[in-house]
Design an enzyme around this catalytic site. Sequence first.
Site, PDB file in Angstrom:
ATOM      1  N   HIS A   1       0.836  -1.207   0.000  1.00 17.60           N
ATOM      2  CA  HIS A   1       0.000   0.000   0.000  1.00 17.60           C
ATOM      3  C   HIS A   1       0.871   1.257   0.000  1.00 17.60           C
ATOM      4  CE1 HIS A   1      -3.055  -2.744   2.187  1.00 17.60           C
ATOM      5  NE2 HIS A   1      -3.444  -2.617   0.929  1.00 17.60           N
TER       6      HIS A   1
ATOM      7  N   LYS B   1     -18.293  -5.352  10.587  1.00 16.86           N
ATOM      8  CA  LYS B   1     -17.065  -6.103  10.335  1.00 16.86           C
ATOM      9  C   LYS B   1     -16.128  -5.991  11.534  1.00 16.86           C
ATOM     10  CE  LYS B   1     -14.511  -6.191   6.418  1.00 16.86           C
ATOM     11  NZ  LYS B   1     -13.910  -5.605   5.181  1.00 16.86           N
TER      12      LYS B   1
ATOM     13  N   ARG C   1      -2.962  -7.015  -8.031  1.00 18.69           N
ATOM     14  CA  ARG C   1      -1.895  -7.983  -7.884  1.00 18.69           C
ATOM     15  C   ARG C   1      -2.051  -9.184  -8.805  1.00 18.69           C
ATOM     16  NH1 ARG C   1      -1.199 -10.317  -2.872  1.00 18.69           N
ATOM     17  NH2 ARG C   1      -3.442 -10.565  -2.702  1.00 18.69           N
TER      18      ARG C   1
ATOM     19  N   SER D   1      -3.069  -7.619   3.155  1.00 20.07           N
ATOM     20  CA  SER D   1      -3.436  -7.417   4.562  1.00 20.07           C
ATOM     21  C   SER D   1      -3.919  -8.720   5.191  1.00 20.07           C
ATOM     22  CB  SER D   1      -4.550  -6.369   4.676  1.00 20.07           C
ATOM     23  OG  SER D   1      -4.088  -5.114   4.235  1.00 20.07           O
TER      24      SER D   1
END
Lengths: 149, 149, 149, 149, 149, 149
Positions: free
Chosen positions: E18, E42, E91, E128
């Site tokens: 990031h 969440k 990615r 992450s």
Amino acid sequence: MTKTAIFTGSFDPFTIGHQTVVERALLLFDKVIVGIGFNMNKKYLFSTEERVKNISQLFENQPKVFVKTYNCITVDFAKENGADYIIRSVRSAQDFEYEQNMANINKHLSGIETILFFAEQKFAHISSSMVRELIAFGKEVDDFLPKIN
Amino acid sequence: MTKTAIFTGSFDPFTIGHQTVVERALLLFDKVIVGIGFNMNKKYLFSTEERVKNISQLFENQPKVFVKTYNCITVDFAKENGADYIIRSVRSAQDFEYEQNMANINKHLSGIETILFFAEQKFAHISSSMVRELIAFGKEVDDFLPKIN
Amino acid sequence: MTKTAIFTGSFDPFTIGHQTVVERALLLFDKVIVGIGFNMNKKYLFSTEERVKNISQLFENQPKVFVKTYNCITVDFAKENGADYIIRSVRSAQDFEYEQNMANINKHLSGIETILFFAEQKFAHISSSMVRELIAFGKEVDDFLPKIN
Amino acid sequence: MTKTAIFTGSFDPFTIGHQTVVERALLLFDKVIVGIGFNMNKKYLFSTEERVKNISQLFENQPKVFVKTYNCITVDFAKENGADYIIRSVRSAQDFEYEQNMANINKHLSGIETILFFAEQKFAHISSSMVRELIAFGKEVDDFLPKIN
Amino acid sequence: MTKTAIFTGSFDPFTIGHQTVVERALLLFDKVIVGIGFNMNKKYLFSTEERVKNISQLFENQPKVFVKTYNCITVDFAKENGADYIIRSVRSAQDFEYEQNMANINKHLSGIETILFFAEQKFAHISSSMVRELIAFGKEVDDFLPKIN
Amino acid sequence: MTKTAIFTGSFDPFTIGHQTVVERALLLFDKVIVGIGFNMNKKYLFSTEERVKNISQLFENQPKVFVKTYNCITVDFAKENGADYIIRSVRSAQDFEYEQNMANINKHLSGIETILFFAEQKFAHISSSMVRELIAFGKEVDDFLPKIN
């Protein structure tokens, strides 16, 4: 011989993309059964009743469309309804791999054939989960849902 | 209303995988036209005549199958033959992306609908180019081609 | 030098596809350790004990197969068992991207090598999650599980 | 029992990525045969002789590596050399689909097993075709080729 | 005219991958707003406060970087901040399909443009979720997180 | 500091999809150089002169757009023109993998950054090769090409 297809999903909610699949399937099949799967362990935004009502209303002038709920594996729902085909709509390569896998399983279990329609290009970004997300944030979603006259 | 589909390709050669697509399409359509595309700038292993003959012979007892050659864009071939559908078979995600693109082009050009069948899982590795490669090295390819009785 | 590989997963349940991977790995490695990962926050359909028992029984005549449970990251499980290789089986391009990512992480963390076997084509549609789904609906799943003699 | 693998390609040229595959394969196999395929109808940048010479020189201290040329289908080359495994290296999902297809064909033709190594992450962008393109434009390519001491 | 981009995510945690996206975006945009989305339903490993603090500290000498939290749909966050661009990092092909879908939705909803940066090749395996998994098992994760001087 | 991007391709022909990429890039960059690659060994449908003329005419009122030809590797063309960015447009996951590979090569060779724009959803089926194919069969292609006023 009557050609019957099932078009299954949770349709939470039924989008404008789903609508075009049913409309296109009607040109090819004699009977299209919209099968709303439900699973007691899953939470839905729209109740089963709402979903049945909305989809039924949308196709109320289409005598060849039937709306049903089911709580079994897809091929059993197909057999109970005398359907020879499962129709699915694909939007992307990732969707495709999932559908190919499911089609192979369903053929193994029952011999039933799965046929793919392409999502209309202009609707390819529309999914039920995206609509639910927008609703959760209080946004307008009319663009993504069928127009009921 | 007669439902007509075209199933197009170069079919150089027509494999056992192609055969199952035609057979499955026959259950859904009233008429299936196998369209052999030819392009003067391309080299084929089997002549157009051979391919027409082989495919015609294979389906000689199927009055609903027609074998034709064409040298125009696919949607024009469909229109000339009164076909409402293009049928294609997909074996992998990569095939899928190609087909999605072609289907969007063909819909743009003519409104004609493309429908996908899945390659039978047990035949998913079979392609015309693989068969040509084996032939080039003098290998037996009977496993991959239709059995003519 | 003894060549040892771990084959890890939750194996909930261990399918006929997993079985062929172990059997093929046995031809290449001196020792194959089936590692059943467990995670207290995840719910499994089959208890760890059942899974250990079933897999052990299946390979009871294979002195080169060992069945173990683990609750750590994969590369630590490999190191504790003196394994030089992680073996994985891939069924689709989507599986592949996941495995490539994991292999890169595991190589970064420990230098350990990941090697891919292809799922047998005829079993490529079989997954543990599919089997669990069928069981949940009361369907027969014998076709998808190893035969224990 | 001797475990023999073939690692095949046109290796035009053999890159630093190919080198790591052979080196990693040596840890797993007793014998690794680098098979340089040639096809009279294809044009190569490096002659077969150059390629054989370069690869042989690179592994001259590795008695377990053999460099050969072949002009037949891959599984026949494997059989002639008593190899039980084909090893391939994959860099992307697109590579993967191609390899899966080839592996299924090769298994169908001969029962021979294909095993995948991942391209090293730091070399994943390196391919023979990229190196040829750079050479064609007169660029330096040392970074991408094995260092011969 | 000031060119403003938002770079959004849950950043739980903000990785070295990031960081490079923000640094590269700074060369192109006059203002880069790191938007930390939060969703009451969440669970996060790092509290919103921690994430805001860590990212702010990292860029404390970069007057063109702003760190904010938001709890609305992405395009509304963009509009509230006068941003003309959403930047995302990809990615893999699977990431790409997700981003293409989101970009089409966001363009439909607001006309806002999404621009993709490639993950740096050497960081392409870092995510992450992978970092959270390592932390859960008590592993060192310094390699994957920005170095704060 | 002037931000310059190159947008390269063979543009044989330059489609309405390419046009939107340039127009969107103009909002982000100070200078956009359309680079028409040519390769003596390749055959083009439109001559280099025609392509330069058509693209130049299209942007004749855009002083920030420059049209050039080049016959070198892309990063050298970028450097010669003082460009800091290569911009590319992607239509599908397959396009993406190709672009990711090229971007990694170009970064390795020169440090230059590649940035991706998404093809507009409604133009995602349009490619130069599709247009050439339609022209070869004598079809109308106005829908796919920029409108010159």
